[in-house]
Write a protein that holds these residues in place. Structure first.
Motif, PDB file in Angstrom:
ATOM      1  N   ARG A 104      -7.583 -23.289 -25.467  1.00 26.24           N
ATOM      2  CA  ARG A 104      -6.975 -23.306 -24.152  1.00 26.24           C
ATOM      3  C   ARG A 104      -6.828 -24.746 -23.684  1.00 26.24           C
ATOM      4  NH1 ARG A 104      -9.280 -20.385 -18.650  1.00 26.24           N
ATOM      5  NH2 ARG A 104      -7.377 -20.601 -17.435  1.00 26.24           N
ATOM      6  N   GLU A 105      -5.652 -25.095 -23.163  1.00 26.68           N
ATOM      7  CA  GLU A 105      -5.414 -26.453 -22.705  1.00 26.68           C
ATOM      8  C   GLU A 105      -6.159 -26.691 -21.393  1.00 26.68           C
ATOM      9  OE1 GLU A 105      -1.656 -29.432 -21.696  1.00 26.68           O
ATOM     10  OE2 GLU A 105      -1.309 -27.461 -22.598  1.00 26.68           O
ATOM     11  N   LEU A 106      -6.945 -27.754 -21.362  1.00 30.61           N
ATOM     12  CA  LEU A 106      -7.713 -28.082 -20.172  1.00 30.61           C
ATOM     13  C   LEU A 106      -6.868 -28.878 -19.187  1.00 30.61           C
ATOM     14  CD1 LEU A 106     -11.108 -29.144 -21.807  1.00 30.61           C
ATOM     15  CD2 LEU A 106     -10.494 -26.915 -20.857  1.00 30.61           C
ATOM     16  N   LEU A 107      -7.188 -28.749 -17.912  1.00 28.17           N
ATOM     17  CA  LEU A 107      -6.516 -29.529 -16.887  1.00 28.17           C
ATOM     18  C   LEU A 107      -7.051 -30.952 -16.867  1.00 28.17           C
ATOM     19  CD1 LEU A 107      -6.631 -27.009 -13.875  1.00 28.17           C
ATOM     20  CD2 LEU A 107      -4.705 -27.419 -15.422  1.00 28.17           C
ATOM     21  N   LEU A 116     -13.590 -27.909 -13.062  1.00 27.00           N
ATOM     22  CA  LEU A 116     -12.184 -27.834 -12.665  1.00 27.00           C
ATOM     23  C   LEU A 116     -11.248 -27.915 -13.868  1.00 27.00           C
ATOM     24  CD1 LEU A 116     -11.978 -29.938  -9.365  1.00 27.00           C
ATOM     25  CD2 LEU A 116     -12.488 -27.516  -9.694  1.00 27.00           C
ATOM     26  N   ALA A 117     -11.653 -28.628 -14.920  1.00 29.16           N
ATOM     27  CA  ALA A 117     -10.797 -28.749 -16.102  1.00 29.16           C
ATOM     28  C   ALA A 117     -10.515 -27.385 -16.723  1.00 29.16           C
ATOM     29  CB  ALA A 117     -11.443 -29.671 -17.130  1.00 29.16           C
ATOM     30  N   GLN A 118     -11.434 -26.422 -16.540  1.00 30.38           N
ATOM     31  CA  GLN A 118     -11.234 -25.080 -17.101  1.00 30.38           C
ATOM     32  C   GLN A 118     -10.358 -24.194 -16.207  1.00 30.38           C
ATOM     33  OE1 GLN A 118     -14.494 -23.096 -19.179  1.00 30.38           O
ATOM     34  NE2 GLN A 118     -15.780 -24.879 -18.756  1.00 30.38           N
ATOM     35  N   ASP A 119      -9.896 -24.723 -15.072  1.00 31.27           N
ATOM     36  CA  ASP A 119      -9.001 -24.019 -14.155  1.00 31.27           C
ATOM     37  C   ASP A 119      -9.604 -22.709 -13.651  1.00 31.27           C
ATOM     38  OD1 ASP A 119      -6.934 -23.149 -12.598  1.00 31.27           O
ATOM     39  OD2 ASP A 119      -5.410 -23.243 -14.173  1.00 31.27           O
ATOM     40  N   PRO A 120     -10.411 -22.783 -12.594  1.00 27.40           N
ATOM     41  CA  PRO A 120     -11.073 -21.579 -12.089  1.00 27.40           C
ATOM     42  C   PRO A 120     -10.162 -20.618 -11.336  1.00 27.40           C
ATOM     43  CG  PRO A 120     -11.593 -23.464 -10.704  1.00 27.40           C
ATOM     44  CD  PRO A 120     -10.818 -23.999 -11.868  1.00 27.40           C
ATOM     45  N   ARG A 121      -8.910 -20.963 -11.137  1.00 22.15           N
ATOM     46  CA  ARG A 121      -8.004 -20.086 -10.386  1.00 22.15           C
ATOM     47  C   ARG A 121      -7.783 -18.763 -11.109  1.00 22.15           C
ATOM     48  NH1 ARG A 121      -2.543 -23.067 -10.242  1.00 22.15           N
ATOM     49  NH2 ARG A 121      -3.125 -23.172 -12.450  1.00 22.15           N
ATOM     50  N   PRO A 122      -7.519 -17.672 -10.358  1.00 25.99           N
ATOM     51  CA  PRO A 122      -7.062 -16.435 -11.001  1.00 25.99           C
ATOM     52  C   PRO A 122      -5.798 -16.695 -11.810  1.00 25.99           C
ATOM     53  CG  PRO A 122      -7.656 -16.034  -8.715  1.00 25.99           C
ATOM     54  CD  PRO A 122      -7.681 -17.525  -8.902  1.00 25.99           C
ATOM     55  N   ARG A 131      -6.215 -28.647  -5.537  1.00 25.67           N
ATOM     56  CA  ARG A 131      -5.010 -27.892  -5.859  1.00 25.67           C
ATOM     57  C   ARG A 131      -4.588 -28.264  -7.270  1.00 25.67           C
ATOM     58  NH1 ARG A 131      -1.267 -30.822  -1.327  1.00 25.67           N
ATOM     59  NH2 ARG A 131      -1.280 -32.935  -2.216  1.00 25.67           N
ATOM     60  N   VAL A 132      -3.771 -27.410  -7.868  1.00 24.72           N
ATOM     61  CA  VAL A 132      -3.375 -27.598  -9.259  1.00 24.72           C
ATOM     62  C   VAL A 132      -1.860 -27.662  -9.341  1.00 24.72           C
ATOM     63  CG1 VAL A 132      -3.443 -26.636 -11.588  1.00 24.72           C
ATOM     64  CG2 VAL A 132      -5.429 -26.393 -10.092  1.00 24.72           C
ATOM     65  N   ARG A 133      -1.375 -28.691  -9.991  1.00 27.27           N
ATOM     66  CA  ARG A 133       0.070 -28.791 -10.235  1.00 27.27           C
ATOM     67  C   ARG A 133       0.316 -29.709 -11.425  1.00 27.27           C
ATOM     68  NH1 ARG A 133       1.945 -31.818  -4.621  1.00 27.27           N
ATOM     69  NH2 ARG A 133       0.373 -33.464  -4.612  1.00 27.27           N
ATOM     70  N   GLU A 134       1.306 -29.320 -12.217  1.00 27.06           N
ATOM     71  CA  GLU A 134       1.735 -30.085 -13.388  1.00 27.06           C
ATOM     72  C   GLU A 134       0.570 -30.421 -14.319  1.00 27.06           C
ATOM     73  OE1 GLU A 134       3.809 -33.450 -11.865  1.00 27.06           O
ATOM     74  OE2 GLU A 134       5.511 -32.281 -11.143  1.00 27.06           O
ATOM     75  N   GLY A 135      -0.296 -29.426 -14.540  1.00 34.23           N
ATOM     76  CA  GLY A 135      -1.387 -29.615 -15.479  1.00 34.23           C
ATOM     77  C   GLY A 135      -2.521 -30.484 -14.986  1.00 34.23           C
ATOM     78  N   ARG A 136      -2.570 -30.735 -13.678  1.00 31.02           N
ATOM     79  CA  ARG A 136      -3.620 -31.569 -13.112  1.00 31.02           C
ATOM     80  C   ARG A 136      -4.320 -30.838 -11.975  1.00 31.02           C
ATOM     81  NH1 ARG A 136      -1.948 -35.346 -10.189  1.00 31.02           N
ATOM     82  NH2 ARG A 136       0.224 -34.681 -10.081  1.00 31.02           N
ATOM     83  N   ALA A 137      -5.635 -30.983 -11.920  1.00 36.18           N
ATOM     84  CA  ALA A 137      -6.416 -30.507 -10.779  1.00 36.18           C
ATOM     85  C   ALA A 137      -6.682 -31.715  -9.885  1.00 36.18           C
ATOM     86  CB  ALA A 137      -7.723 -29.885 -11.235  1.00 36.18           C
TER      87      ALA A 137
END
Length: 219
Positions: A149-152, A176-182, A204-210
């Protein structure tokens, strides 16, 4: 079945708990034994092992029930698989299984571990040593999880309180790199909040960045 211990961790609730605990090695937790088991003899020799198996309970999910199929976040939350083909926390018997790294054995006894993917207060039903020659299976296959899985990328876009430690900051970045969002939420403007005691993080998360927007004392 009764707990032998409980976990003391950074996570005040389910949101933010790493989906894979070993990807967040800076998340340090403590295993605190129940009074009946606070006997040094119970852990005699445990310091000879580097890792432990923990058998524990999804105590936050007890009223949620279960379904024969679930939607793994790894597959975007749109594909259904059988509950027994996943690690979904919503199971017929709410039992979890984790491998953690044993850092030290403290007075109490208390076990300091890293990589625990559990909410603070989670009951632990058993502790067993991880045995490399028997537990490692080199030819094992990983089904739908085999594609990494690609990390943020994590970007801190705010000033941090002076009390924030380097270890806590590293743990926050790993979480946060593991993207905790649903899996179904992709709004780049939405702000999320995760409590990593003793701090609350908004991001917030956008364009592969947290993007970390603020770090303040947890409520």
């Amino acid at each position: 079945m009764k707990p032998v211990a409980h976990i003391r961790s950074l996570f005040a609730d389910k949101f933010g708990v790493p989906r894979q605990g070993n990807l967040a090695p800076h998340v340090v937790s403590e295993i605190v034994f129940e009074p009946e088991f606070r006997n040094p003899d119970c852990v005699r020799g445990i310091d000879g092992f580097s890792h432990l198996w923990l058998i524990w309970g999804f105590h936050c999910n007890e009223a949620a029930g279960w379904s024969p199929t679930v939607r793994p976040p790894r597959l975007g939350g749109n594909t259904r698989l059988g509950v027994f083909a996943t690690r979904s926390p919503f199971r017929p018997n709410p039992i979890g299984l984790s491998v953690v790294k044993l850092l030290s054995v403290e007075e109490g006894p208390v076990l300091r571990v890293s990589g625990a993917d559990m909410v603070d207060g989670t009951p632990i039903y058993d502790i067993k040593p991880y045995i490399p020659y028997a537990d490692i299976v080199p030819e094992a296959t990983g089904g739908f999880t085999e594609t990494p899985r690609e990390l943020l990328q994590v970007e801190v876009a705010c000033s941090l309180p002076e009390e924030v430690t380097e270890a806590w900051l590293a743990a926050m970045q790993e979480v946060l790199a593991q993207d905790p969002r649903p899996a179904y939420q992709h709004d780049p403007q939405r702000v999320y909040y995760v409590v990593l005691k003793p701090w609350e993080v908004s991001f917030r998360v956008r364009e592969g960045r947290a993007e970390v927007l603020a770090v303040k004392p947890a409520p």
